[in-house]
Design a protein around this motif. Structure first.
Motif, PDB file in Angstrom:
ATOM      1  N   ASN A 231       0.600  -1.271   0.029  1.00  0.00           N
ATOM      2  CA  ASN A 231      -0.114  -0.045   0.091  1.00  0.00           C
ATOM      3  C   ASN A 231       0.961   1.361   0.072  1.00  0.00           C
ATOM      4  O   ASN A 231       0.447   2.425  -0.309  1.00  0.00           O
ATOM      5  CB  ASN A 231      -1.027  -0.076   1.208  1.00  0.00           C
TER       6      ASN A 231
ATOM      7  N   GLU B  90      -1.314   3.501  -2.734  1.00  0.00           N
ATOM      8  CA  GLU B  90      -2.049   4.608  -2.452  1.00  0.00           C
ATOM      9  C   GLU B  90      -1.604   6.016  -3.323  1.00  0.00           C
ATOM     10  O   GLU B  90      -2.483   6.930  -3.773  1.00  0.00           O
ATOM     11  CB  GLU B  90      -2.097   5.017  -0.812  1.00  0.00           C
TER      12      GLU B  90
ATOM     13  N   PRO C 120      -9.295   4.127   3.449  1.00  0.00           N
ATOM     14  CA  PRO C 120      -8.360   5.090   3.487  1.00  0.00           C
ATOM     15  C   PRO C 120      -8.961   6.415   3.179  1.00  0.00           C
ATOM     16  O   PRO C 120      -9.006   7.507   3.653  1.00  0.00           O
ATOM     17  CB  PRO C 120      -7.254   4.575   2.716  1.00  0.00           C
TER      18      PRO C 120
ATOM     19  N   ALA D 106      -3.671   8.300   3.715  1.00  0.00           N
ATOM     20  CA  ALA D 106      -4.076   7.136   2.879  1.00  0.00           C
ATOM     21  C   ALA D 106      -2.967   5.822   2.972  1.00  0.00           C
ATOM     22  O   ALA D 106      -3.558   4.916   2.827  1.00  0.00           O
ATOM     23  CB  ALA D 106      -4.003   7.722   1.483  1.00  0.00           C
TER      24      ALA D 106
ATOM     25  N   GLY E 238      -3.571   4.219   6.412  1.00  0.00           N
ATOM     26  CA  GLY E 238      -4.799   3.510   6.455  1.00  0.00           C
ATOM     27  C   GLY E 238      -4.676   2.431   5.588  1.00  0.00           C
ATOM     28  O   GLY E 238      -5.362   1.235   6.136  1.00  0.00           O
ATOM     29  N   GLY E 239      -4.226   2.616   4.335  1.00  0.00           N
ATOM     30  CA  GLY E 239      -4.123   1.419   3.527  1.00  0.00           C
ATOM     31  C   GLY E 239      -3.331   0.046   4.290  1.00  0.00           C
ATOM     32  O   GLY E 239      -3.665  -1.008   4.044  1.00  0.00           O
TER      33      GLY E 239
ATOM     34  N   ALA F  17      -8.780   0.752   8.571  1.00  0.00           N
ATOM     35  CA  ALA F  17      -8.164   1.612   7.458  1.00  0.00           C
ATOM     36  C   ALA F  17      -8.785   3.062   7.529  1.00  0.00           C
ATOM     37  O   ALA F  17      -8.012   3.886   7.607  1.00  0.00           O
ATOM     38  CB  ALA F  17      -8.414   1.174   6.158  1.00  0.00           C
TER      39      ALA F  17
ATOM     40  N   SER G 256      -6.387   6.301   8.874  1.00  0.00           N
ATOM     41  CA  SER G 256      -6.449   7.492   8.029  1.00  0.00           C
ATOM     42  C   SER G 256      -7.057   8.685   8.610  1.00  0.00           C
ATOM     43  O   SER G 256      -6.587   9.788   8.497  1.00  0.00           O
ATOM     44  CB  SER G 256      -7.024   7.069   6.613  1.00  0.00           C
TER      45      SER G 256
END
Length: 591
Positions: free
Chosen positions: A180, A184, A225, A275, A278-279, A324, A328
């Motif tokens: 990720n 992202e 995200p 992002a 979160g990913g 996620a 984020s």
């Protein structure tokens, strides 16, 4: 000298080519996923007879469909047929789904057929066209199928085994979340379809065929995200970015249109860290708790993800999406709260600043991305096309928004949406695309008129386009009744020493007025002018009906504003977003 294609554009083109072979067949992949989940041994409703569809669909139907689309992408129907024949040589004898082989043989078949026709088609005598067409396609298809059996098949099988082993190793050592870090940022550069459909989906299908589910389907489609970033804007953002975030969150999370949150990241680039965080946390949770989908979720909405979640994987999947979003949100909230520039920032202000910077570099209006051009007229524009990477999602919604505005303006101009790869280079066409994809759209359709936007779902340029089209069609109706004197409309007759307030008039759509307000505010600040600038609905103009008030409006709405506020001073501009009249106003100050 021809303009060199940038590496970024080349990567986008490659990704789009892969995506355009898979995207039209997402429905078939979903159908296979449903059949597998419902009727396989251990499924929701086990049925051995129906389960016989699973293997043929996976090993034959899906690769042939992908190869057919790949050949068609290169050389229409003839290329599609040859690509479908050619891929059979790669499929036969392989014990893995030949998605990668289809992506090679499909375009190769189309290319070979195209080159063969370029050499021989014009030499065919009259009456022999059908024989030439059928026999040439069949023979080339057979030759490619044989080559595919002995050359491409072993290479693809070996490569797929290496890739599968690599993915399995990454998963076994729990390093998959690190993917990720690259996914992202690539999504924000509009490579989301290329990554999801061109890379992750084919490998995920192979995993799902053997294990019944794959976490790879969730890496790009996870809405967590983006949801966390939009929630952070709802609570800690400023201006229109804060007010527009709730609607964007609904469209993103339930509609699966991930592109809608990209401008919010581009406005504050540091949010890419949110992002990524979160990913990574979402993928880590999927792995730990056993989340996964049985087939691709397209679009990446929570509804599609719910339908595609494998039996027994609902807890891990939903917790992963929630984790996620939470991570984020926390990172984005920290970034937004610590960013002092947010005090004067808004989504429209950022877009207006970007347009103003373009205008300054070009020495022209910021809306000159096609809008300041005289080419946008009813006579010259016969169709409007929204073009994006895959021809779906946000471009479809943007087309719907503009289609409604065109209809309300009584203009009979069709508004549609397409993938950039499917565009035809024709005149009398207006192409609207996002800035990141503008170079590719221009290369594909150099004869069309092009307009770029930051966000298909939030831009004032749609109003400007409609105004130009409508004013051209109804120019005589605007000018003939009760013509205005230049002293009432031109900035050269307006003295800011006698103006106490400026108001931008607007109807229900206030986007252009808000951006114009921000633009003029910025100009006033630069010149130390302390005159308040606001926006006002047409029905509230009676409160601004005074000589010391300057009302800014467009040519199309001039008469309506005059009737509502006859005593106010009026400034008529081509575009509310930015106009040279604003600088002329300031230049007359104290003169």
């Amino acid at each position: 000298m021809a303009k060199r294609t940038s590496l970024k554009v080349r990567v986008q083109q490659l990704g789009t080519s892969l995506s355009n072979m898979v995207m039209p067949n997402i429905a078939a992949i979903i159908a296979w996923g449903f059949i597998t989940a419902l009727f396989m041994k251990g499924g929701w409703f086990p049925n051995p007879k129906i389960a016989e569809l699973i293997q043929p669909t996976l090993h034959y139907l899906l690769p042939i469909l992908i190869a057919y689309c790949g050949g068609k992408m290169v050389y229409q129907e003839r290329g599609a047929v040859v690509g479908a024949i050619a891929v059979m040589g790669v499929i036969v004898g392989a014990d893995i789904p030949m998605f990668l082989g289809a992506m090679i043989m499909g375009p190769l078949g189309g290319w070979c057929m195209k080159k063969f026709d370029q050499v021989f088609q014009e030499k065919v005598r009259s009456g022999f066209e059908m024989i030439y067409n059928n026999f040439s396609a069949g023979i080339i298809g057979i030759i490619l199928a044989v080559l595919g059996t002995y050359i491409v098949n072993p290479l693809v099988v070996g490569g797929s085994n290496i890739m599968a082993a690599g993915v399995d190793w990454i998963i076994s050592v729990h390093l998959l979340p690190l993917a990720n870090i690259f996914i992202e940022p690539a999504k924000v550069l509009f490579l989301n379809n290329a990554i999801g459909n061109g890379i992750l989906v084919p490998i995920g299908v192979q995993q799902a065929a053997s294990a019944g589910k794959s976490v790879l389907f969730l890496l790009e489609s996870n809405p967590g995200p983006g949801l966390g970033i939009l929630l952070a804007y709802m609570f800690f953002g400023k201006g229109s970015a804060k007010s527009s975030a709730p609607g964007a969150a609904i469209i993103h999370f339930f509609g699966g249109i991930h592109e809608i949150y990209f401008p919010y990241i581009l406005m504050k680039p540091a949010l890419i860290l949110a992002a990524i965080a979160g990913g990574v946390s979402g993928t880590f949770t999927f792995q730990i708790l056993g989340g996964g989908l049985k087939a691709a979720a397209s679009p990446g909405s929570i509804i599609a993800i719910s339908l595609m979640t494998a039996k027994g994987a609902y807890f891990g999947t939903f917790i992963g999406v929630a984790m996620a979003a939470l991570v984020s949100f926390l990172v984005a909230a920290l970034i937004l709260k610590s960013d002092k520039s947010m005090e004067d920032d808004s989504l429209e202000a950022a877009q207006a600043a970007n347009q103003a910077a373009k205008a300054e570099s070009k020495g022209q209006q910021a809306v000159d991305d096609g809008l300041g051009d005289s080419d946008i007229t009813v006579d010259n524009i016969h169709q409007i096309i929204f073009a994006c990477d895959a021809g779906m999602g946000s471009s479809a919604m943007g087309a719907s928004i503009l289609r409604d505005k065109v209809k309300k303006a009584n203009l009979e101009i069709p508004v549609t949406n397409q993938a950039i790869a499917n565009l035809q280079d024709t005149t009398n066409t207006l192409i609207i695309t996002q800035e990141e994809l503008a170079d590719r759209a221009l290369q594909k359709t150099p004869r069309a008129v092009h307009v770029t936007v930051d966000n298909f779902l939030a831009t004032s340029k749609y109003d400007d386009i409609v105004v130009q089209l409508a004013s051209n069609e109804q120019s005589s109706d605007i000018k003939e009744p009760e013509p205005m004197e230049m002293s009432d409309n031109s900035s050269t007759a307006i003295d800011l020493n006698h103006i106490d307030a400026v108001a931008f008039a607007h109807g229900t759509a206030r986007g252009s007025a808000t951006m114009g307000q921000e633009t003029l505010r910025a100009i006033f600040r630069q010149n130390n002018i302390r005159i308040p600038v606001s926006t006002v609905f047409y029905q509230d103009l009676d409160q601004f009906n005074a000589k010391n008030i300057l009302v800014v409006t467009t040519i199309a709405q001039q008469s309506e504003v005059q009737q509502a506020a006859p005593n106010a001073q009026l400034l008529v501009v081509d575009s509310l977003v930015t106009s040279p009249e604003y600088d002329r106003l300031v230049s007359r100050l104290h003169k």
